[in-house]
Design a protein around this motif. Structure first.
Motif, short mmCIF file in Angstrom:
data_model
loop_
_atom_site.label_atom_id
_atom_site.label_comp_id
_atom_site.label_asym_id
_atom_site.label_seq_id
_atom_site.Cartn_x
_atom_site.Cartn_y
_atom_site.Cartn_z
N TYR A 131 0.83 -1.10 -0.12
CA TYR A 131 -0.03 -0.22 -0.03
C TYR A 131 0.83 1.21 0.01
CZ TYR A 131 1.00 0.32 4.86
OH TYR A 131 1.97 0.28 6.07
N PHE A 132 0.25 2.48 -0.10
CA PHE A 132 0.97 3.53 -0.13
C PHE A 132 -0.14 4.68 0.61
CE2 PHE A 132 -0.62 3.99 -4.32
CZ PHE A 132 -1.23 5.19 -4.46
N MET A 133 0.31 5.38 1.37
CA MET A 133 -0.38 6.44 2.19
C MET A 133 -0.09 7.87 1.18
SD MET A 133 -0.48 5.55 6.13
CE MET A 133 1.17 5.17 6.25
N THR A 134 -1.06 8.55 1.10
CA THR A 134 -0.67 9.85 0.31
C THR A 134 -0.97 11.17 1.39
OG1 THR A 134 -1.39 9.22 -1.77
CG2 THR A 134 -1.49 11.43 -1.79
N GLY A 135 -0.14 11.93 1.56
CA GLY A 135 -0.15 13.00 2.59
C GLY A 135 -0.89 14.10 1.73
N PRO A 136 -0.92 15.31 2.67
CA PRO A 136 -1.67 16.66 2.42
C PRO A 136 -1.22 17.16 1.04
CG PRO A 136 -1.28 16.31 4.68
CD PRO A 136 -0.39 15.09 4.12
N GLU A 137 0.26 17.14 0.92
CA GLU A 137 0.79 17.77 -0.11
C GLU A 137 1.17 16.88 -1.30
OE1 GLU A 137 1.31 21.25 0.17
OE2 GLU A 137 0.46 20.98 2.22
N GLY A 138 0.54 15.64 -1.08
CA GLY A 138 0.59 14.74 -2.26
C GLY A 138 1.78 13.77 -2.07
N GLU A 139 2.65 13.98 -1.05
CA GLU A 139 3.87 12.86 -0.94
C GLU A 139 3.22 11.49 -0.55
OE1 GLU A 139 3.12 15.00 3.13
OE2 GLU A 139 2.72 15.44 1.07
N GLN A 140 3.92 10.60 -1.14
CA GLN A 140 3.66 9.21 -0.78
C GLN A 140 4.59 8.45 0.03
OE1 GLN A 140 2.81 7.41 -4.71
NE2 GLN A 140 0.87 8.35 -4.87
N TYR A 141 3.92 7.43 0.95
CA TYR A 141 4.57 6.79 1.70
C TYR A 141 4.18 5.20 1.64
CZ TYR A 141 5.56 11.32 3.76
OH TYR A 141 6.06 12.52 4.04
N ARG A 142 5.20 4.51 1.20
CA ARG A 142 4.86 3.12 0.87
C ARG A 142 5.12 2.38 2.01
NH1 ARG A 142 3.51 1.96 -4.02
NH2 ARG A 142 3.75 3.80 -5.54
N GLY A 143 4.11 0.89 2.36
CA GLY A 143 4.43 0.14 3.37
C GLY A 143 4.18 -1.42 2.66
N TRP A 144 4.28 -2.34 3.60
CA TRP A 144 3.94 -3.85 3.20
C TRP A 144 3.94 -4.43 4.46
CZ3 TRP A 144 7.41 -6.89 5.62
CH2 TRP A 144 8.63 -6.34 5.96
N TRP A 145 2.99 -5.44 4.12
CA TRP A 145 2.83 -6.61 5.22
C TRP A 145 3.14 -7.90 4.57
CZ3 TRP A 145 -2.85 -5.68 6.45
CH2 TRP A 145 -3.15 -4.44 7.11
N ARG A 146 3.91 -8.63 5.37
CA ARG A 146 3.89 -10.15 5.09
C ARG A 146 3.16 -11.10 6.03
NH1 ARG A 146 9.79 -9.07 4.02
NH2 ARG A 146 9.88 -8.77 1.82
N ILE A 147 2.27 -11.73 5.41
CA ILE A 147 1.16 -12.19 6.30
C ILE A 147 1.84 -13.62 6.72
CG2 ILE A 147 -0.92 -13.28 6.45
CD1 ILE A 147 -0.91 -10.26 5.58
N THR A 148 1.72 -13.76 8.50
CA THR A 148 2.44 -15.06 8.70
C THR A 148 1.35 -15.77 9.50
OG1 THR A 148 2.85 -13.87 10.64
CG2 THR A 148 4.54 -13.69 9.25
N SER A 149 0.37 -15.75 9.67
CA SER A 149 -0.88 -16.34 9.99
C SER A 149 -2.02 -15.63 10.02
CB SER A 149 -0.50 -16.62 11.64
OG SER A 149 -1.57 -17.33 12.15
N VAL A 150 -3.19 -16.30 9.59
CA VAL A 150 -4.52 -15.68 9.52
C VAL A 150 -5.43 -16.84 9.57
CG1 VAL A 150 -4.67 -16.28 6.88
CG2 VAL A 150 -6.05 -14.29 7.94
N SER A 151 -6.39 -16.39 10.79
CA SER A 151 -7.62 -17.30 10.95
C SER A 151 -8.85 -16.67 11.03
CB SER A 151 -7.27 -17.76 12.21
OG SER A 151 -8.32 -18.78 12.71
N PRO A 152 -9.51 -16.39 9.77
CA PRO A 152 -10.63 -15.56 9.65
C PRO A 152 -11.77 -15.95 10.51
CG PRO A 152 -9.79 -16.04 7.42
CD PRO A 152 -9.24 -16.89 8.52
N PRO A 153 -12.52 -15.45 11.21
CA PRO A 153 -12.50 -13.87 11.39
C PRO A 153 -11.97 -13.32 12.78
CG PRO A 153 -14.72 -14.68 12.30
CD PRO A 153 -13.77 -15.89 11.91
N THR A 154 -11.13 -14.22 13.28
CA THR A 154 -10.75 -13.82 14.66
C THR A 154 -9.22 -13.35 14.73
OG1 THR A 154 -10.21 -15.96 15.07
CG2 THR A 154 -12.50 -14.88 15.85
N SER A 155 -8.28 -13.65 13.88
CA SER A 155 -6.93 -13.47 14.04
C SER A 155 -6.05 -13.26 12.55
CB SER A 155 -6.21 -14.35 14.84
OG SER A 155 -5.95 -15.47 14.23
#
Length: 161
Positions: free
Chosen positions: A64-88
């Motif tokens: 994903y990226f977040m866009t700041g008020p002046e149009g600047e972008q900050y990028r991030g990532w997640w690496r999923i290690t575990s998922v158990s919908p809909p609780t964790s």
């Protein structure tokens, strides 16, 4: 506001945010599972997110990226290690450069999300675990606590809207 507490535990290198919502667990889970809903709250109000990739399976990634008020972008990532919908959900959370590649000079955290039925609604616990005190202090000084509080604070309106 839905955020009921934020606890910074330097001895255990954790930051734990607790929020209560007047909605069932499955509905709160959709705030994480649906990329269009996620991007409506992930990030402070002045820095809306745009989710590019969203694979909530073990081994999957979210970018994903977040866009700041002046149009600047900050990028991030997640690496999923575990998922158990809909609780964790558990993932490693990090920063990326403008090309979307992980930034080696920035700390990562391990995030653990737990959703439980509570008081006729849902309690969400979001715990971030840091690799060292220095990493924790760096991210806290960058505004992580207030950013998380503001981001999660937006979920109530989405659940009722």
């Amino acid at each position: 506001m839905s955020v009921t507490s934020v606890d910074k535990d330097v001895d255990h290198l954790t930051l734990t945010l607790v929020a209560d919502f007047a909605a069932p667990v499955e509905r709160v889970w959709q705030m994480w599972a649906d990329p269009r809903r996620l991007e409506r709250w992930w990030g402070p109000p002045d820095y809306p997110a745009t989710v590019e990739e969203h694979d909530l399976t073990a081994g999957g990634e979210v970018t994903y990226f977040m866009t700041g008020p002046e149009g600047e972008q900050y990028r991030g990532w997640w690496r999923i290690t575990s998922v158990s919908p809909p609780t964790s959900l558990e993932f490693v959370d990090g920063f990326a450069d403008q090309d979307g590649k992980p930034k080696d000079d920035m700390p990562t955290t391990t995030a653990r999300v737990r959703l439980t039925a509570h008081g006729g609604g849902t309690r969400m616990e979001l715990r971030s675990v840091f690799g060292s005190r220095e990493q924790m202090e760096r991210l806290v000084n960058m505004g992580m606590v207030e950013g998380l509080r503001q981001a999660v604070g937006q979920i109530d309106a989405l659940l009722t809207g």
